[in-house]
Design an enzyme around this catalytic site. Structure first.
Site, PDB file in Angstrom:
ATOM      1  N   GLU A  33       0.852  -1.200   0.000  1.00 30.49           N
ATOM      2  CA  GLU A  33       0.000   0.000   0.000  1.00 30.49           C
ATOM      3  C   GLU A  33       0.880   1.240   0.000  1.00 30.49           C
ATOM      4  OE1 GLU A  33      -2.389   2.712  -0.390  1.00 30.49           O
ATOM      5  OE2 GLU A  33      -3.436   0.792  -0.228  1.00 30.49           O
ATOM      6  N   ARG A  35      -0.268   4.528   0.079  1.00 25.15           N
ATOM      7  CA  ARG A  35      -0.735   5.658   0.890  1.00 25.15           C
ATOM      8  C   ARG A  35       0.030   5.709   2.207  1.00 25.15           C
ATOM      9  NH1 ARG A  35      -6.087   7.701  -0.297  1.00 25.15           N
ATOM     10  NH2 ARG A  35      -7.208   6.401  -1.806  1.00 25.15           N
ATOM     11  N   CYS A  42     -11.963   4.048   1.115  1.00 23.89           N
ATOM     12  CA  CYS A  42     -13.073   3.985   2.065  1.00 23.89           C
ATOM     13  C   CYS A  42     -12.743   4.680   3.387  1.00 23.89           C
ATOM     14  CB  CYS A  42     -13.462   2.535   2.323  1.00 23.89           C
ATOM     15  SG  CYS A  42     -14.801   2.338   3.526  1.00 23.89           S
ATOM     16  N   ALA A 182     -26.262  12.165  -9.638  1.00 25.62           N
ATOM     17  CA  ALA A 182     -27.201  11.943  -8.534  1.00 25.62           C
ATOM     18  C   ALA A 182     -27.096  10.525  -8.015  1.00 25.62           C
ATOM     19  CB  ALA A 182     -28.632  12.244  -8.977  1.00 25.62           C
ATOM     20  N   GLY A 183     -25.848  10.067  -7.840  1.00 25.00           N
ATOM     21  CA  GLY A 183     -25.618   8.768  -7.226  1.00 25.00           C
ATOM     22  C   GLY A 183     -25.352   8.913  -5.741  1.00 25.00           C
ATOM     23  N   ILE A 272     -19.717  11.276 -10.912  1.00 25.59           N
ATOM     24  CA  ILE A 272     -20.456  10.483 -11.906  1.00 25.59           C
ATOM     25  C   ILE A 272     -20.095   9.002 -11.834  1.00 25.59           C
ATOM     26  CG2 ILE A 272     -20.729  12.449 -13.461  1.00 25.59           C
ATOM     27  CD1 ILE A 272     -18.439  11.222 -15.158  1.00 25.59           C
ATOM     28  N   HIS A 445     -40.784  -3.404  21.108  1.00 25.50           N
ATOM     29  CA  HIS A 445     -41.638  -2.220  20.987  1.00 25.50           C
ATOM     30  C   HIS A 445     -41.268  -1.209  22.080  1.00 25.50           C
ATOM     31  CE1 HIS A 445     -45.254   0.193  20.343  1.00 25.50           C
ATOM     32  NE2 HIS A 445     -45.398   0.204  21.669  1.00 25.50           N
TER      33      HIS A 445
END
Length: 466
Positions: A33, A35, A42, A182-183, A272, A445
């Site tokens: 990795e 990063r 995520c 609009a996702g 998009i 409940h």
């Protein structure tokens, strides 16, 4: 050269869960990795920071508007955006450090840098200083994730024209934020900045938001977001975006063609979709090619190259962290000879707006296209006692069941905290439960979860609370 049983390229949800499972099963494993922190998109610039801002902005909006006042809580909040961003970053840091701990606990080596496949069983890792480390392994797992899809005619600079990473780190609240797409990402981040005071306009090429979700659920969510002040321009396309020192000028046309209009904004978010991150991995060195989107094919997580596996956003299926997690663990189990399997029909989908939208299984549109006879049970949150007491009554629970066998085929929820409730139906459907099974199961409940039972009861028209 360091030798491993398995080398995993990518430290996101698919990669790090695969690495941990490999360690648990006794394999010598390395996770590559580049990063500075583990967790991939995520944890670093996606799911987790966005949820931190969604939570904070919901509380701010409740205090600013009538929600707190109606509860008898009288306050005059002041937005400290720098502190809101700081607590978001601190939360993310805690999570990424947690993965480092789990790596140490399970004897996973984190090789810091960017991996390149040099041939069968061979990987070279280049770190940020240009140093190289050579690795060999019987199996290589590609889990490199995805990146934002660019939009022709719109150049992202993360100053005025943003991708999702830029929209998570703005230093000021936009006066007017235009969201292209609009996702899930566009609606969630658009919601954040709307609640913090921005005017938000969402432009979508299709004639509906959230393509792929149950149409009724999508319309209900759009209606709710519109009431919150988000404007929608559907069946529209952005053909150009020209940034300046103080804003962006967009040219917008009808999707079917027609006269363009100009929209002024001080920030634009391009959301998009995402595309697989497969470029520059050295796939050609093991005889692999991608499709036009950059996606790798797989059969049971195996690629066409012996000893090379693929999971997560770089291969077929929804680009979801929990799908990648499942694939990561199952892939490693298959490597050691276990019979791991992912049930792709039961991967839940969630949009973390307010109200939330959560679903699993088939939509009504899919069942109609298949010609499958089904029954519908619905229950509105307006009739749920806990939702009414909490003043969060928008939305419904909908259960789709086979007309003959009563097996649950799909569940679609719009309402409060439904992201925490959809799991009940994931479990039920994994065991091929019927709607009657849920209808006969006692729920506490008063809870919002009672709506799930009432919807199941209403498959036969037997709901008792409406």
């Amino acid at each position: 050269m360091s030798t491993y049983d398995v080398v995993i390229l990518g430290g996101g949800p698919g990669g790090y869960n695969a690495a941990i499972r490999a360690g648990q099963l006794g394999l010598k494993v390395a996770c590559v990795e580049g990063r500075a922190t583990l967790g991939g998109t995520c944890l670093n610039v996606g799911c987790m920071p966005s949820k931190a801002l969604l939570h904070a902005s919901e509380l701010y909006d409740a205090a600013m508007g009538t929600e707190f006042a109606n509860l008898g809580i009288e306050v005059k909040p002041t937005l400290n955006l720098a502190q809101m961003m700081k607590q978001k970053d601190e939360s993310v840091t805690g999570l990424t450090k947690g993965i480092e701990f789990l790596f140490r606990k399970n004897k996973v080596d984190w090789i810091k840098g960017w991996g390149h496949i040099d041939g069968p069983g061979k990987v070279t890792v280049t770190d940020n200083q240009g140093g190289k480390t050579e690795l060999s392994a019987k199996d290589i797992v590609i889990a490199t994730g995805s990146e934002p899809t660019p939009l022709p005619g719109v150049q992202i600079d993360n100053k005025r024209i943003l991708d999702s990473t830029g929209a998570l780190s703005l230093a000021e609240v936009p006066k007017h934020l235009v969201v292209i797409g609009a996702g899930v990402i566009g609606l969630e981040l658009g919601s954040v900045w709307r609640r913090l005071g921005a005017q938000v306009t969402v432009i979508e090429f299709l004639d509906r938001i959230c393509p792929g979700v149950d149409a009724e659920a999508g319309k209900t969510l759009q209606r709710s977001l519109s009431k919150q002040g988000i404007s929608f321009k559907l069946s529209s396309k952005v053909t150009s975006a020209t940034p300046s020192a103080n804003g962006v000028q967009l040219s917008v046309e009808p999707a079917a063609g027609g006269t363009a209009e100009t929209i002024e904004a001080d920030y634009v978010l391009v959301s998009i979709g995402r595309r697989p991150y497969t470029e520059g991995l050295g796939l050609e060195n093991v005889g692999l090619t991608t499709d036009k989107r950059g996606m790798l094919a797989n059969k049971g997580h195996r690629t066409d190259a012996a000893g090379v596996w693929v999971i997560g956003d770089v291969t077929s299926g929804p680009m979801l962290a929990h799908k990648a997690e499942d694939e990561g663990m199952v892939c490693i189990e298959q490597i050691v000879g276990k019979a791991g399997e992912v049930n792709y029909d039961l991967i839940p989908n969630v949009i973390y707006t307010k109200p939330e939208l959560a679903s699993v299984g088939k939509t009504e549109e899919q069942l109609k296209a298949e010609g499958r006879a089904y029954k519908v049970g619905k229950f509105p949150f307006t009739a749920n006692s806990r939702a009414k007491i909490n003043h969060e009554t928008e939305g419904f629970a909908k259960v789709l069941a086979d007309e003959r066998t009563d097996e649950i085929l799909g569940v679609h929820l719009v309402g409060p905290s439904v992201s925490e409730m959809i799991g009940e139906y994931c479990v039920a459907m994994e065991f091929s439960a019927s709607a009657e099974d849920i209808a006969l199961t006692c729920h506490p409940h008063p809870t919002r979860s009672e709506a799930l039972r009432q919807a199941a009861m209403n498959v036969e028209g037997m709901a008792t609370q409406m």
